[in-house]
Write a protein that holds these residues in place. Sequence first.
Motif, PDB file in Angstrom:
ATOM      1  N   PHE A  96     114.327  80.321 234.156  1.00 52.72           N
ATOM      2  CA  PHE A  96     113.332  81.383 234.264  1.00 52.72           C
ATOM      3  C   PHE A  96     112.219  81.206 233.236  1.00 52.72           C
ATOM      4  O   PHE A  96     112.476  80.856 232.088  1.00 52.72           O
ATOM      5  CB  PHE A  96     113.964  82.756 234.004  1.00 52.72           C
ATOM      6  N   THR A  97     110.984  81.491 233.657  1.00 60.40           N
ATOM      7  CA  THR A  97     109.920  81.716 232.698  1.00 60.40           C
ATOM      8  C   THR A  97     110.090  83.158 232.254  1.00 60.40           C
ATOM      9  O   THR A  97     110.159  84.062 233.080  1.00 60.40           O
ATOM     10  CB  THR A  97     108.534  81.502 233.324  1.00 60.40           C
ATOM     11  N   LEU A  98     110.193  83.352 230.950  1.00 57.70           N
ATOM     12  CA  LEU A  98     110.462  84.683 230.417  1.00 57.70           C
ATOM     13  C   LEU A  98     109.188  85.332 229.899  1.00 57.70           C
ATOM     14  O   LEU A  98     108.297  84.650 229.397  1.00 57.70           O
ATOM     15  CB  LEU A  98     111.481  84.585 229.282  1.00 57.70           C
ATOM     16  N   ALA A  99     109.125  86.651 230.018  1.00 53.72           N
ATOM     17  CA  ALA A  99     108.073  87.441 229.384  1.00 53.72           C
ATOM     18  C   ALA A  99     108.673  87.986 228.097  1.00 53.72           C
ATOM     19  O   ALA A  99     109.753  88.574 228.113  1.00 53.72           O
ATOM     20  CB  ALA A  99     107.640  88.584 230.289  1.00 53.72           C
ATOM     21  N   ILE A 100     108.000  87.749 226.988  1.00 48.28           N
ATOM     22  CA  ILE A 100     108.500  88.206 225.694  1.00 48.28           C
ATOM     23  C   ILE A 100     107.385  88.955 224.986  1.00 48.28           C
ATOM     24  O   ILE A 100     106.205  88.741 225.268  1.00 48.28           O
ATOM     25  CB  ILE A 100     109.000  87.033 224.824  1.00 48.28           C
ATOM     26  N   GLY A 101     107.762  89.838 224.076  1.00 50.69           N
ATOM     27  CA  GLY A 101     106.708  90.531 223.367  1.00 50.69           C
ATOM     28  C   GLY A 101     107.163  91.635 222.460  1.00 50.69           C
ATOM     29  O   GLY A 101     108.362  91.882 222.275  1.00 50.69           O
ATOM     30  N   PHE A 102     106.161  92.287 221.898  1.00 47.72           N
ATOM     31  CA  PHE A 102     106.308  93.461 221.048  1.00 47.72           C
ATOM     32  C   PHE A 102     105.680  94.642 221.767  1.00 47.72           C
ATOM     33  O   PHE A 102     104.588  94.521 222.336  1.00 47.72           O
ATOM     34  CB  PHE A 102     105.523  93.293 219.734  1.00 47.72           C
ATOM     35  N   ASN A 103     106.340  95.783 221.747  1.00 46.38           N
ATOM     36  CA  ASN A 103     105.722  97.059 222.074  1.00 46.38           C
ATOM     37  C   ASN A 103     105.630  97.815 220.768  1.00 46.38           C
ATOM     38  O   ASN A 103     106.482  97.649 219.887  1.00 46.38           O
ATOM     39  CB  ASN A 103     106.589  97.883 223.045  1.00 46.38           C
ATOM     40  N   GLY A 110      99.114 106.465 220.033  1.00 49.06           N
ATOM     41  CA  GLY A 110      99.420 105.923 221.348  1.00 49.06           C
ATOM     42  C   GLY A 110     100.271 104.673 221.278  1.00 49.06           C
ATOM     43  O   GLY A 110     100.793 104.313 220.223  1.00 49.06           O
ATOM     44  N   MET A 111     100.385 104.034 222.433  1.00 49.38           N
ATOM     45  CA  MET A 111     101.212 102.832 222.566  1.00 49.38           C
ATOM     46  C   MET A 111     100.336 101.621 222.848  1.00 49.38           C
ATOM     47  O   MET A 111      99.264 101.744 223.436  1.00 49.38           O
ATOM     48  CB  MET A 111     102.194 102.977 223.731  1.00 49.38           C
ATOM     49  N   SER A 112     100.870 100.450 222.478  1.00 46.93           N
ATOM     50  CA  SER A 112     100.234  99.187 222.825  1.00 46.93           C
ATOM     51  C   SER A 112     101.298  98.103 222.834  1.00 46.93           C
ATOM     52  O   SER A 112     102.483  98.392 222.624  1.00 46.93           O
ATOM     53  CB  SER A 112      99.107  98.859 221.840  1.00 46.93           C
ATOM     54  N   TRP A 113     100.889  96.853 223.054  1.00 46.48           N
ATOM     55  CA  TRP A 113     101.850  95.770 223.175  1.00 46.48           C
ATOM     56  C   TRP A 113     101.183  94.442 222.887  1.00 46.48           C
ATOM     57  O   TRP A 113      99.964  94.338 222.854  1.00 46.48           O
ATOM     58  CB  TRP A 113     102.472  95.755 224.565  1.00 46.48           C
ATOM     59  N   PHE A 114     102.023  93.451 222.697  1.00 47.21           N
ATOM     60  CA  PHE A 114     101.596  92.065 222.542  1.00 47.21           C
ATOM     61  C   PHE A 114     102.556  91.227 223.376  1.00 47.21           C
ATOM     62  O   PHE A 114     103.764  91.263 223.141  1.00 47.21           O
ATOM     63  CB  PHE A 114     101.639  91.644 221.067  1.00 47.21           C
ATOM     64  N   LEU A 115     102.053  90.508 224.377  1.00 42.38           N
ATOM     65  CA  LEU A 115     102.882  89.761 225.327  1.00 42.38           C
ATOM     66  C   LEU A 115     102.605  88.269 225.267  1.00 42.38           C
ATOM     67  O   LEU A 115     101.502  87.853 224.948  1.00 42.38           O
ATOM     68  CB  LEU A 115     102.591  90.221 226.766  1.00 42.38           C
ATOM     69  N   ASP A 116     103.618  87.498 225.656  1.00 39.98           N
ATOM     70  CA  ASP A 116     103.453  86.058 225.813  1.00 39.98           C
ATOM     71  C   ASP A 116     104.503  85.579 226.813  1.00 39.98           C
ATOM     72  O   ASP A 116     105.421  86.321 227.160  1.00 39.98           O
ATOM     73  CB  ASP A 116     103.617  85.338 224.478  1.00 39.98           C
ATOM     74  N   SER A 117     104.378  84.345 227.253  1.00 41.55           N
ATOM     75  CA  SER A 117     105.368  83.785 228.184  1.00 41.55           C
ATOM     76  C   SER A 117     106.162  82.687 227.484  1.00 41.55           C
ATOM     77  O   SER A 117     105.683  82.053 226.539  1.00 41.55           O
ATOM     78  CB  SER A 117     104.690  83.235 229.435  1.00 41.55           C
ATOM     79  N   PHE A 118     107.368  82.488 227.974  1.00 45.83           N
ATOM     80  CA  PHE A 118     108.292  81.480 227.452  1.00 45.83           C
ATOM     81  C   PHE A 118     108.661  80.608 228.644  1.00 45.83           C
ATOM     82  O   PHE A 118     109.549  80.943 229.415  1.00 45.83           O
ATOM     83  CB  PHE A 118     109.510  82.187 226.858  1.00 45.83           C
ATOM     84  N   PRO A 119     107.946  79.471 228.833  1.00 40.99           N
ATOM     85  CA  PRO A 119     108.173  78.627 230.014  1.00 40.99           C
ATOM     86  C   PRO A 119     109.620  78.140 230.123  1.00 40.99           C
ATOM     87  O   PRO A 119     110.288  77.909 229.111  1.00 40.99           O
ATOM     88  CB  PRO A 119     107.220  77.448 229.806  1.00 40.99           C
TER      89      PRO A 119
END
Length: 132
Positions: A96-103, A110-119
Amino acid sequence: MKINYFISFLVLFILAVSCQKDQPNVKSAPPRKVRYELYTNEDFSGDQKNIQFSLFIRNGQKTIFDSLLSNMKISDIPDSNHKIIIEKWVPGNESFTLAIGFNYQIENVGMSWFLDSFPAKDSLKVLSYSFR
């Protein structure tokens, strides 16, 4: 009598050897790991708002890891020399390519996030996030 034991042993040995299935030489995928790094390069020394970070890993079908960090003041987010580092192994998700990140959620903001992918082909992903 010795002959009976010898014959019995020989028959069991032959059966054991003949019943073994040939195992294909399958090379298992290397284990995968995510390394989260959280820090800031900004001066938030006067910011006393509370912030709550969470980490996550998703494989497209479901969330496979979700963890809250302790509440902290924005002023307490460490600099790049004192990063918060968390490592998480991700077994069983080699294809699987995974979605990883911080919320993160800032109190009364409010809310926000930082996302990246893990091939899928990678075995290590470093998610380095400088909070701004």
